[in-house]
Design an enzyme around this catalytic site. Structure first.
Site, PDB file in Angstrom:
ATOM      1  N   ARG A   1      -9.731   7.433   2.984  1.00 38.52           N
ATOM      2  CA  ARG A   1      -9.055   6.310   2.527  1.00 38.52           C
ATOM      3  C   ARG A   1      -8.718   6.626   0.991  1.00 38.52           C
ATOM      4  O   ARG A   1      -7.682   6.359   0.393  1.00 38.52           O
ATOM      5  CB  ARG A   1     -10.386   5.229   2.490  1.00 38.52           C
ATOM      6  CG  ARG A   1     -10.235   4.511   3.709  1.00 38.52           C
ATOM      7  CD  ARG A   1     -11.389   3.402   3.868  1.00 38.52           C
ATOM      8  NE  ARG A   1     -11.052   2.248   2.857  1.00 38.52           N
ATOM      9  CZ  ARG A   1     -11.882   1.641   2.474  1.00 38.52           C
ATOM     10  NH1 ARG A   1     -13.318   1.851   2.701  1.00 38.52           N
ATOM     11  NH2 ARG A   1     -11.670   0.464   1.679  1.00 38.52           N
TER      12      ARG A   1
ATOM     13  N   ARG B   1     -21.593  -1.131  -1.595  1.00 38.46           N
ATOM     14  CA  ARG B   1     -20.806  -2.252  -0.804  1.00 38.46           C
ATOM     15  C   ARG B   1     -21.636  -2.572   0.284  1.00 38.46           C
ATOM     16  O   ARG B   1     -21.736  -2.055   1.228  1.00 38.46           O
ATOM     17  CB  ARG B   1     -19.464  -1.961  -0.844  1.00 38.46           C
ATOM     18  CG  ARG B   1     -18.743  -3.281  -0.302  1.00 38.46           C
ATOM     19  CD  ARG B   1     -17.302  -3.424  -0.745  1.00 38.46           C
ATOM     20  NE  ARG B   1     -16.555  -2.395  -0.195  1.00 38.46           N
ATOM     21  CZ  ARG B   1     -15.159  -2.271  -0.319  1.00 38.46           C
ATOM     22  NH1 ARG B   1     -14.714  -2.741  -1.647  1.00 38.46           N
ATOM     23  NH2 ARG B   1     -14.450  -1.254   0.072  1.00 38.46           N
TER      24      ARG B   1
ATOM     25  N   ARG C   1       0.854  -1.261   0.114  1.00 34.07           N
ATOM     26  CA  ARG C   1       0.136   0.028   0.076  1.00 34.07           C
ATOM     27  C   ARG C   1       0.877   1.182   0.057  1.00 34.07           C
ATOM     28  O   ARG C   1       0.323   2.357   0.124  1.00 34.07           O
ATOM     29  CB  ARG C   1      -0.816   0.034   1.331  1.00 34.07           C
ATOM     30  CG  ARG C   1      -2.247  -0.437   1.305  1.00 34.07           C
ATOM     31  CD  ARG C   1      -3.181  -0.059   0.560  1.00 34.07           C
ATOM     32  NE  ARG C   1      -4.467   0.054   1.256  1.00 34.07           N
ATOM     33  CZ  ARG C   1      -5.468  -0.865   1.391  1.00 34.07           C
ATOM     34  NH1 ARG C   1      -5.218  -2.186   1.208  1.00 34.07           N
ATOM     35  NH2 ARG C   1      -6.622  -0.775   1.849  1.00 34.07           N
TER      36      ARG C   1
ATOM     37  N   ARG D   1     -19.327  -1.905   6.030  1.00 31.95           N
ATOM     38  CA  ARG D   1     -18.129  -1.861   6.841  1.00 31.95           C
ATOM     39  C   ARG D   1     -18.004  -0.395   7.017  1.00 31.95           C
ATOM     40  O   ARG D   1     -18.493   0.449   6.558  1.00 31.95           O
ATOM     41  CB  ARG D   1     -16.924  -2.202   5.872  1.00 31.95           C
ATOM     42  CG  ARG D   1     -16.632  -3.612   5.672  1.00 31.95           C
ATOM     43  CD  ARG D   1     -15.378  -3.837   4.631  1.00 31.95           C
ATOM     44  NE  ARG D   1     -14.214  -2.931   4.469  1.00 31.95           N
ATOM     45  CZ  ARG D   1     -13.420  -3.017   3.557  1.00 31.95           C
ATOM     46  NH1 ARG D   1     -13.224  -3.795   2.483  1.00 31.95           N
ATOM     47  NH2 ARG D   1     -12.617  -1.936   3.508  1.00 31.95           N
TER      48      ARG D   1
HETATM   49  P1  AMP Z   1      -8.956  -3.260   2.371  1.00 34.41           P
HETATM   50  O1  AMP Z   1      -9.878  -4.072   2.861  1.00 34.41           O
HETATM   51  O2  AMP Z   1      -7.721  -3.476   1.701  1.00 34.41           O
HETATM   52  O3  AMP Z   1      -9.691  -1.970   1.701  1.00 34.41           O
HETATM   53  O4  AMP Z   1      -8.244  -2.569   3.941  1.00 34.41           O
HETATM   54  C1  AMP Z   1      -9.010  -2.257   4.843  1.00 34.41           C
HETATM   55  C2  AMP Z   1      -8.101  -1.431   5.667  1.00 34.41           C
HETATM   56  O5  AMP Z   1      -6.968  -2.375   6.311  1.00 34.41           O
HETATM   57  C3  AMP Z   1      -7.112  -0.393   5.195  1.00 34.41           C
HETATM   58  O6  AMP Z   1      -8.045   0.938   5.117  1.00 34.41           O
HETATM   59  C4  AMP Z   1      -6.164  -0.009   6.220  1.00 34.41           C
HETATM   60  O7  AMP Z   1      -6.543   0.464   7.392  1.00 34.41           O
HETATM   61  C5  AMP Z   1      -5.787  -1.722   6.590  1.00 34.41           C
HETATM   62  N1  AMP Z   1      -4.995  -2.141   5.556  1.00 34.41           N
HETATM   63  C6  AMP Z   1      -5.101  -3.067   4.794  1.00 34.41           C
HETATM   64  N2  AMP Z   1      -4.016  -3.301   4.071  1.00 34.41           N
HETATM   65  C7  AMP Z   1      -2.869  -2.638   4.689  1.00 34.41           C
HETATM   66  C8  AMP Z   1      -1.595  -2.571   4.188  1.00 34.41           C
HETATM   67  N3  AMP Z   1      -1.090  -3.085   3.051  1.00 34.41           N
HETATM   68  N4  AMP Z   1      -0.976  -1.504   5.053  1.00 34.41           N
HETATM   69  C9  AMP Z   1      -1.474  -0.896   5.821  1.00 34.41           C
HETATM   70  N5  AMP Z   1      -2.802  -0.949   6.293  1.00 34.41           N
HETATM   71  C10 AMP Z   1      -3.559  -1.901   5.461  1.00 34.41           C
END
Ligand code: AMP
Length: 217
Positions: free
Chosen positions: A171, A127, A88, A160
């Site tokens: 985000r 979603r 990320r 969520r």
């Molecule tokens: P996602 O489901 O991929 O949208 O991730 C949800 C949340 O999890 C993100 O907004 C971050 O807070 C955390 N997160 C997921 N992947 C990462 C990553 N590679 N590095 C840091 N935080 C992460």
């Protein structure tokens, strides 16, 4: 096939990841799913991650990188993997490169799901996610057969916390500032493939499979 999926929140990474992982017969590794599973299980990692996730911020690199390193030591990645939500930022990308270099298993491709900003909000606001198995649905584009109920496991669907508008704005900022630079990073490594991620879910999957198959053939 060692593959990364990258794209803004709402680009459909989770949905496409499930199709692609099944098509190529590789495990789908979603860092967001791992954090949410830990949160549900009340683990120390889950409690730590929650404070960042609730604000739309990234969980600290030290925690996330260790978690991914551990996951990539699991024998199920012997034939490849699909990483969804990691890396990320450029530091995570560099750490991943080092982990894979040590194992002599470099990446094959980084697939970018490109989508217009205006479509992102509509995707995220519709979603709904299964509380039980984590499958994502969309109220309009990919509605469950029975409302508020998961087609796969009959679990309850919910929105969520971090899909709510205030958090989504953050985000998107985090994506633009921290994650987008990895696209240039992977382009310069000759690994980037970009596809348009608008249209029907199945159409996008076919586009992705065609683009990736060209790379590995
Ligand atoms: P996602 O489901 O991929 O949208 O991730 C949800 C949340 O999890 C993100 O907004 C971050 O807070 C955390 N997160 C997921 N992947 C990462 C990553 N590679 N590095 C840091 N935080 C992460």
């Amino acid at each position: 096939m060692r593959l990364i999926l990258v794209g803004p929140p709402g680009a459909g990474k989770g949905t496409q990841a499930v199709h692609l992982a099944s098509h190529f017969g590789i495990p789908h590794i979603s860092t967001g799913d791992i954090f949410r599973a830990n949160l549900k299980g009340g683990t120390e990692l889950g409690i730590l991650a929650q404070s960042y996730m609730d604000k739309g911020d990234l969980v600290p690199d030290s925690v996330t990188n260790e978690m991914v390193k551990d996951r990539l030591n699991n024998p199920d990645v012997a034939n490849g993997f699909l990483l969804d939500g990691f890396p990320r930022n450029v530091f995570q990308a560099e750490v991943l490169r080092a982990i894979l270099a040590e194992k002599q298993t470099p990446l094959d491709a980084v697939l970018e799901l490109a989508i217009d900003d205006k479509e992102i909000i509509s995707r995220i606001s519709g979603r709904r996610t299964c509380k039980n198995c984590g499958t994502s649905f969309h109220l309009v584009n990919s509605a469950p057969v029975i409302s508020d109920t998961c087609d796969n496991c009959q679990g309850e669907l919910y929105q969520r916390e971090d899909d709510k508008e205030e958090v989504v704005t953050r985000r998107l900022e985090v994506y633009a500032e921290q994650t987008k630079p990895i696209i240039a990073f992977y382009r310069s490594e000759g690994l980037l493939i970009s596809i348009t991620a608008t249209g029907e879910v199945s159409e996008i999957s076919q586009r992705a499979i065609a683009a990736l198959s060209a790379v590995i053939s």
